[in-house]
Design a protein around this motif. Structure first.
Motif, PDB file in Angstrom:
ATOM      1  N   TYR A 115      62.727  46.734  34.563  1.00 36.22           N
ATOM      2  CA  TYR A 115      61.298  46.664  34.082  1.00 36.22           C
ATOM      3  C   TYR A 115      61.174  47.732  32.898  1.00 36.22           C
ATOM      4  O   TYR A 115      61.819  48.759  32.859  1.00 36.22           O
ATOM      5  CB  TYR A 115      60.594  47.215  35.138  1.00 36.22           C
ATOM      6  CG  TYR A 115      60.598  46.092  36.373  1.00 36.22           C
ATOM      7  CD1 TYR A 115      59.823  44.931  36.491  1.00 36.22           C
ATOM      8  CD2 TYR A 115      61.626  46.202  37.334  1.00 36.22           C
ATOM      9  CE1 TYR A 115      59.974  43.937  37.847  1.00 36.22           C
ATOM     10  CE2 TYR A 115      61.777  45.215  38.418  1.00 36.22           C
ATOM     11  CZ  TYR A 115      61.027  44.123  38.397  1.00 36.22           C
ATOM     12  OH  TYR A 115      60.989  43.461  39.584  1.00 36.22           O
ATOM     13  N   LEU A 116      60.181  47.600  32.171  1.00 29.97           N
ATOM     14  CA  LEU A 116      59.854  48.285  31.054  1.00 29.97           C
ATOM     15  C   LEU A 116      58.332  48.918  31.499  1.00 29.97           C
ATOM     16  O   LEU A 116      57.431  47.964  31.469  1.00 29.97           O
ATOM     17  CB  LEU A 116      59.749  47.759  29.691  1.00 29.97           C
ATOM     18  CG  LEU A 116      59.391  48.652  28.674  1.00 29.97           C
ATOM     19  CD1 LEU A 116      60.709  49.815  28.339  1.00 29.97           C
ATOM     20  CD2 LEU A 116      59.451  47.964  27.101  1.00 29.97           C
ATOM     21  N   HIS A 117      58.285  50.144  31.594  1.00 27.72           N
ATOM     22  CA  HIS A 117      56.620  50.701  31.590  1.00 27.72           C
ATOM     23  C   HIS A 117      56.466  51.576  30.584  1.00 27.72           C
ATOM     24  O   HIS A 117      57.137  52.862  30.497  1.00 27.72           O
ATOM     25  CB  HIS A 117      56.612  51.407  33.123  1.00 27.72           C
ATOM     26  CG  HIS A 117      55.163  51.979  33.281  1.00 27.72           C
ATOM     27  ND1 HIS A 117      55.015  52.784  34.272  1.00 27.72           N
ATOM     28  CD2 HIS A 117      53.976  51.456  33.022  1.00 27.72           C
ATOM     29  CE1 HIS A 117      53.660  53.250  34.173  1.00 27.72           C
ATOM     30  NE2 HIS A 117      53.345  52.473  33.533  1.00 27.72           N
ATOM     31  N   THR A 118      55.770  51.266  29.563  1.00 23.75           N
ATOM     32  CA  THR A 118      55.446  52.180  28.471  1.00 23.75           C
ATOM     33  C   THR A 118      54.151  52.537  28.366  1.00 23.75           C
ATOM     34  O   THR A 118      52.997  51.683  28.645  1.00 23.75           O
ATOM     35  CB  THR A 118      55.936  51.402  27.302  1.00 23.75           C
ATOM     36  OG1 THR A 118      55.815  52.420  26.073  1.00 23.75           O
ATOM     37  CG2 THR A 118      55.557  50.046  26.830  1.00 23.75           C
TER      38      THR A 118
ATOM     39  N   THR B 289      65.081  41.021  25.564  1.00 21.40           N
ATOM     40  CA  THR B 289      66.715  40.352  25.968  1.00 21.40           C
ATOM     41  C   THR B 289      66.908  41.030  27.251  1.00 21.40           C
ATOM     42  O   THR B 289      67.455  40.231  28.194  1.00 21.40           O
ATOM     43  CB  THR B 289      67.583  40.873  24.957  1.00 21.40           C
ATOM     44  OG1 THR B 289      67.263  40.352  23.715  1.00 21.40           O
ATOM     45  CG2 THR B 289      69.004  40.360  25.342  1.00 21.40           C
ATOM     46  N   TYR B 290      66.461  42.079  27.553  1.00 18.39           N
ATOM     47  CA  TYR B 290      66.792  42.703  28.950  1.00 18.39           C
ATOM     48  C   TYR B 290      65.779  42.864  29.851  1.00 18.39           C
ATOM     49  O   TYR B 290      65.742  42.700  31.016  1.00 18.39           O
ATOM     50  CB  TYR B 290      67.252  44.274  28.376  1.00 18.39           C
ATOM     51  CG  TYR B 290      68.208  44.309  27.505  1.00 18.39           C
ATOM     52  CD1 TYR B 290      69.565  43.921  27.626  1.00 18.39           C
ATOM     53  CD2 TYR B 290      67.561  44.887  26.130  1.00 18.39           C
ATOM     54  CE1 TYR B 290      70.458  44.031  26.574  1.00 18.39           C
ATOM     55  CE2 TYR B 290      68.599  44.842  25.246  1.00 18.39           C
ATOM     56  CZ  TYR B 290      70.001  44.594  25.091  1.00 18.39           C
ATOM     57  OH  TYR B 290      70.842  44.805  24.345  1.00 18.39           O
ATOM     58  N   PHE B 291      64.353  42.815  29.410  1.00 13.69           N
ATOM     59  CA  PHE B 291      63.313  43.045  30.413  1.00 13.69           C
ATOM     60  C   PHE B 291      62.439  41.550  30.523  1.00 13.69           C
ATOM     61  O   PHE B 291      61.753  41.511  31.655  1.00 13.69           O
ATOM     62  CB  PHE B 291      62.162  44.103  29.963  1.00 13.69           C
ATOM     63  CG  PHE B 291      63.016  45.489  29.739  1.00 13.69           C
ATOM     64  CD1 PHE B 291      63.117  46.338  30.992  1.00 13.69           C
ATOM     65  CD2 PHE B 291      63.351  45.962  28.554  1.00 13.69           C
ATOM     66  CE1 PHE B 291      63.522  47.487  30.842  1.00 13.69           C
ATOM     67  CE2 PHE B 291      63.873  47.255  28.386  1.00 13.69           C
ATOM     68  CZ  PHE B 291      64.047  47.994  29.889  1.00 13.69           C
ATOM     69  N   GLU B 292      62.806  40.724  29.697  1.00 14.40           N
ATOM     70  CA  GLU B 292      62.293  39.271  29.773  1.00 14.40           C
ATOM     71  C   GLU B 292      60.615  39.559  29.729  1.00 14.40           C
ATOM     72  O   GLU B 292      60.124  40.296  29.077  1.00 14.40           O
ATOM     73  CB  GLU B 292      62.480  38.431  30.942  1.00 14.40           C
ATOM     74  CG  GLU B 292      64.176  38.279  30.803  1.00 14.40           C
ATOM     75  CD  GLU B 292      64.913  37.642  32.175  1.00 14.40           C
ATOM     76  OE1 GLU B 292      64.408  37.526  32.876  1.00 14.40           O
ATOM     77  OE2 GLU B 292      65.994  37.324  31.703  1.00 14.40           O
ATOM     78  N   HIS B 293      60.188  39.049  30.826  1.00 12.01           N
ATOM     79  CA  HIS B 293      58.599  39.205  31.134  1.00 12.01           C
ATOM     80  C   HIS B 293      58.053  40.434  31.946  1.00 12.01           C
ATOM     81  O   HIS B 293      56.879  40.566  32.244  1.00 12.01           O
ATOM     82  CB  HIS B 293      58.168  37.840  31.955  1.00 12.01           C
ATOM     83  CG  HIS B 293      58.500  37.707  33.407  1.00 12.01           C
ATOM     84  ND1 HIS B 293      59.754  37.241  33.550  1.00 12.01           N
ATOM     85  CD2 HIS B 293      58.184  38.067  34.569  1.00 12.01           C
ATOM     86  CE1 HIS B 293      60.104  37.241  34.986  1.00 12.01           C
ATOM     87  NE2 HIS B 293      59.060  37.915  35.527  1.00 12.01           N
ATOM     88  N   ARG B 294      59.043  41.292  32.277  1.00 17.16           N
ATOM     89  CA  ARG B 294      58.947  42.281  33.096  1.00 17.16           C
ATOM     90  C   ARG B 294      58.530  43.657  32.321  1.00 17.16           C
ATOM     91  O   ARG B 294      59.314  44.590  32.313  1.00 17.16           O
ATOM     92  CB  ARG B 294      59.948  42.437  34.047  1.00 17.16           C
ATOM     93  CG  ARG B 294      60.450  41.588  35.016  1.00 17.16           C
ATOM     94  CD  ARG B 294      61.873  41.708  35.746  1.00 17.16           C
ATOM     95  NE  ARG B 294      63.095  41.858  35.244  1.00 17.16           N
ATOM     96  CZ  ARG B 294      63.550  41.082  34.477  1.00 17.16           C
ATOM     97  NH1 ARG B 294      63.627  39.754  34.657  1.00 17.16           N
ATOM     98  NH2 ARG B 294      64.740  41.274  33.773  1.00 17.16           N
ATOM     99  N   ILE B 295      57.373  43.569  31.600  1.00 14.54           N
ATOM    100  CA  ILE B 295      57.184  44.562  30.776  1.00 14.54           C
ATOM    101  C   ILE B 295      55.636  44.831  30.858  1.00 14.54           C
ATOM    102  O   ILE B 295      54.575  43.800  31.007  1.00 14.54           O
ATOM    103  CB  ILE B 295      57.103  44.226  29.194  1.00 14.54           C
ATOM    104  CG1 ILE B 295      58.599  43.796  28.894  1.00 14.54           C
ATOM    105  CG2 ILE B 295      56.464  45.086  28.469  1.00 14.54           C
ATOM    106  CD1 ILE B 295      58.923  43.244  27.512  1.00 14.54           C
TER     107      ILE B 295
END
Length: 249
Positions: A126-129, A147-153
């Motif tokens: 997951y990306l949490h920015t 590529t790595y996080f898909e929709h999990r941003i």
């Protein structure tokens, strides 16, 4: 291997950020001393930092906050010295502040290799920015992070424990197998420990003063400090193995 939920911060965790802000702040201070010969660069930088950080409580991490800190600093010293406020100078400083968001983003060494390995090992990334949608989305696109996080941003203008709590509820994460990896003690590490998830702190090459706070949080989760993004997969793998061994004893 037991699948983990791993949340990553973006700025100065996966890609460089502070170096560009420091560069533009340096240009700002250089320009200011040509207009104010009675003040030092350090005084200018300290006032800009104060105005910038104070605005976060009201505006969050919106991009506009940074250029306006230049304008606010300029107006402060105009009032202090009696200098006339000029519209062309204010516009110049505002444009200079926005310049930082036009600099092409550069990945931290081993960013792709680290994320690819964790993905291949079956972990949920997951990306949490923190920041505003437009600028953070542009960085995400440049770095090809989908590529790595898909929709999990997740992009949060107010990146704090409340924001992290909302994300953890959304993804229905088990705290025992959930990690936060980031460089900000304030917005990454303290919220993670307050939510009792594991935290990996990777100090940035240069740190924004806002991010530096004391970590005084009671927690039962793992809290580690690492010097490189590259070792994150090994550290998490080792933790999984140790946990498995303790479970079977």
């Amino acid at each position: 291997m037991q699948k983990q939920n791993i949340l990553f911060n973006l700025d100065d965790t996966l890609s460089y950020c502070n170096r560009y802000f420091n560069q533009v702040i340096g240009e700002f201070a250089d320009q200011m001393i040509t207009w104010f010969d009675s003040i030092t660069k350090e005084e200018i930088k300290q006032k800009q930092l104060q105005i910038d950080v104070t605005a976060i409580s009201q505006h969050g991490l919106k991009s506009e906050r940074f250029p306006e800190s230049f304008v606010g600093t300029y107006k402060y010293f105009c009032d202090l010295t009696g200098k006339e406020k000029r519209k062309d100078e204010i516009q110049y400083l505002r444009e200079l502040g926005f310049k930082v968001f036009e600099i092409p983003v550069e990945p931290i060494p081993y960013m792709s290799e680290t994320l690819q390995r964790l993905k291949e090992e079956g972990h949920e990334l997951y990306l949490h920015t923190g920041g505003d949608e437009a600028n953070q989305s542009k960085k995400i696109a440049q770095l090809e992070l989908v590529t790595y996080f898909e929709h999990r941003i997740f992009i949060s203008e107010h990146k704090d424990t409340t924001a992290l709590s909302d994300i953890l509820k959304t993804i229905k994460a088990d705290p025992k197998v959930t990690w936060m990896v980031g460089n900000s003690l304030r917005t990454d590490i303290v919220p993670a420990l307050e939510m009792d998830i594991h935290a990996i702190y990777i100090p940035a090459e240069t740190e924004w003063e806002y991010n530096v706070v004391e970590v005084n949080v009671e927690h039962t989760s793992v809290f580690l400090t690492l010097n490189s993004l590259q070792v994150v997969p090994d550290v998490i793998h080792k933790h999984i193995q140790q946990h498995a061994m303790s479970t079977y004893r």
